[in-house]
Design a protein around this motif. Structure first.
Motif, short mmCIF file in Angstrom:
data_model
loop_
_atom_site.label_atom_id
_atom_site.label_comp_id
_atom_site.label_asym_id
_atom_site.label_seq_id
_atom_site.Cartn_x
_atom_site.Cartn_y
_atom_site.Cartn_z
N VAL A 1 -2.34 6.02 11.42
CA VAL A 1 -1.59 4.90 11.16
C VAL A 1 -2.17 3.67 11.68
CG1 VAL A 1 0.67 3.83 11.01
CG2 VAL A 1 0.63 6.43 10.78
N ALA A 2 -2.64 3.73 12.78
CA ALA A 2 -3.01 2.45 13.31
C ALA A 2 -4.46 1.83 12.57
CB ALA A 2 -3.63 2.72 14.96
N ARG B 1 -4.61 -1.80 10.73
CA ARG B 1 -5.87 -2.72 11.22
C ARG B 1 -6.64 -2.92 9.96
NH1 ARG B 1 -6.47 0.88 15.58
NH2 ARG B 1 -8.19 1.98 14.45
N THR B 2 -6.73 -1.84 8.97
CA THR B 2 -7.75 -2.07 7.85
C THR B 2 -7.32 -2.44 6.70
OG1 THR B 2 -7.98 0.18 7.40
CG2 THR B 2 -9.40 -0.67 9.21
N ASP B 3 -5.98 -2.09 6.59
CA ASP B 3 -5.21 -2.49 5.13
C ASP B 3 -5.46 -3.70 4.61
OD1 ASP B 3 -3.55 -1.37 3.08
OD2 ASP B 3 -2.07 -2.64 3.60
N ARG C 1 0.96 -3.10 2.87
CA ARG C 1 1.45 -2.24 4.01
C ARG C 1 1.22 -3.03 5.25
NH1 ARG C 1 -0.96 3.40 1.91
NH2 ARG C 1 -2.79 2.09 1.80
N LYS C 2 0.07 -3.65 5.56
CA LYS C 2 -0.37 -4.34 6.74
C LYS C 2 0.67 -5.58 6.79
CE LYS C 2 -4.05 -6.44 8.97
NZ LYS C 2 -5.72 -6.67 9.02
N ARG C 3 1.15 -6.01 5.97
CA ARG C 3 2.30 -7.00 6.21
C ARG C 3 3.66 -6.58 6.54
NH1 ARG C 3 2.03 -9.79 0.49
NH2 ARG C 3 0.90 -7.83 0.05
N LEU C 4 3.78 -5.18 6.60
CA LEU C 4 4.92 -4.57 7.05
C LEU C 4 4.83 -4.18 8.58
CD1 LEU C 4 5.74 -1.99 4.06
CD2 LEU C 4 6.67 -4.28 4.83
N THR D 1 0.34 -6.85 17.99
CA THR D 1 -0.58 -7.74 17.44
C THR D 1 -0.17 -8.45 16.08
OG1 THR D 1 -2.11 -6.76 18.83
CG2 THR D 1 -2.82 -8.24 16.97
N ALA D 2 0.25 -7.46 15.14
CA ALA D 2 0.67 -8.05 13.89
C ALA D 2 2.01 -8.81 13.93
CB ALA D 2 1.05 -6.74 12.80
#
Length: 131
Positions: free
Chosen positions: A47-48, A52-54, A58-61, A86-87
Motif C-alpha cells: 500500500v505504501a 507513493r506512486t499513484d 487513490r493518492k489523494r485519499l 507525508t501526504a
C-alpha cells in the motif's frame, strides 16, 4: 445482465472492488471499516508503494486514510504511516495556502460590498479535514 457498453462506461465511474474497500475503510466505523481495510490490504500488498506512486484518485485519499487508521486504532506498517503522514502534511500546507487565497478574495469582495456564495471545495474542506 448489463450491456457490455454500459458495463464499460460504468467501470470508469464506479469504484472497483479495491477502491470500494479503500473507501469503506475510510468512511465507515468499527468492525465494518476494519474488515474493509483488511480486504483492501490483502488485495494490495504494498500500500505504501501505491500511495507513493499513484497518479490517480487513490493518492489523494492518503490524508483521510491516515485519519481513519488512527481513529480505528489499526496497527500498520511504519513505512505506510510515514507515506500517509507525508501526504497529510502536504495537504495541510496546500489547504493553508488555499485558505489564504480564499480569505484574500473574500476580503476583496467584502470591501466592495459583494456577498459571494461559497461552494464546492472551499465550503466542503472543513468537513473533510476538521482540524
Amino acid at each position: 445482465m448489463l450491456d457490455p457498453g454500459l458495463r464499460w462506461a460504468l467501470s470508469g465511474l464506479l469504484p472497483g472492488l479495491d477502491e470500494g474497500s479503500l473507501l469503506k475503510s475510510i468512511l465507515l466505523d468499527g468492525d465494518e471499516a476494519r474488515t474493509a481495510w483488511g480486504r483492501f490490504r490483502s488485495r494490495v500488498p504494498d500500500v505504501a508503494a501505491l500511495f507513493r506512486t499513484d497518479t490517480g484518485g487513490r493518492k489523494r485519499l492518503g490524508p483521510l486514510l491516515l485519519q481513519a487508521l488512527r481513529r480505528l486504532e489499526v496497527p500498520e506498517d511504519p513505512g505506510l504511516m510515514t507515506v500517509l503522514r507525508t501526504a497529510y502534511l502536504r495537504e495541510e500546507l496546500r489547504a493553508r495556502a488555499y485558505a489564504a487565497v480564499v480569505d484574500e478574495v473574500l476580503g476583496a469582495l467584502a470591501a466592495v460590498d459583494m456577498e459571494p456564495l461559497v461552494l464546492k471545495g472551499a465550503a466542503l474542506a472543513p468537513t473533510a479535514y476538521p482540524e
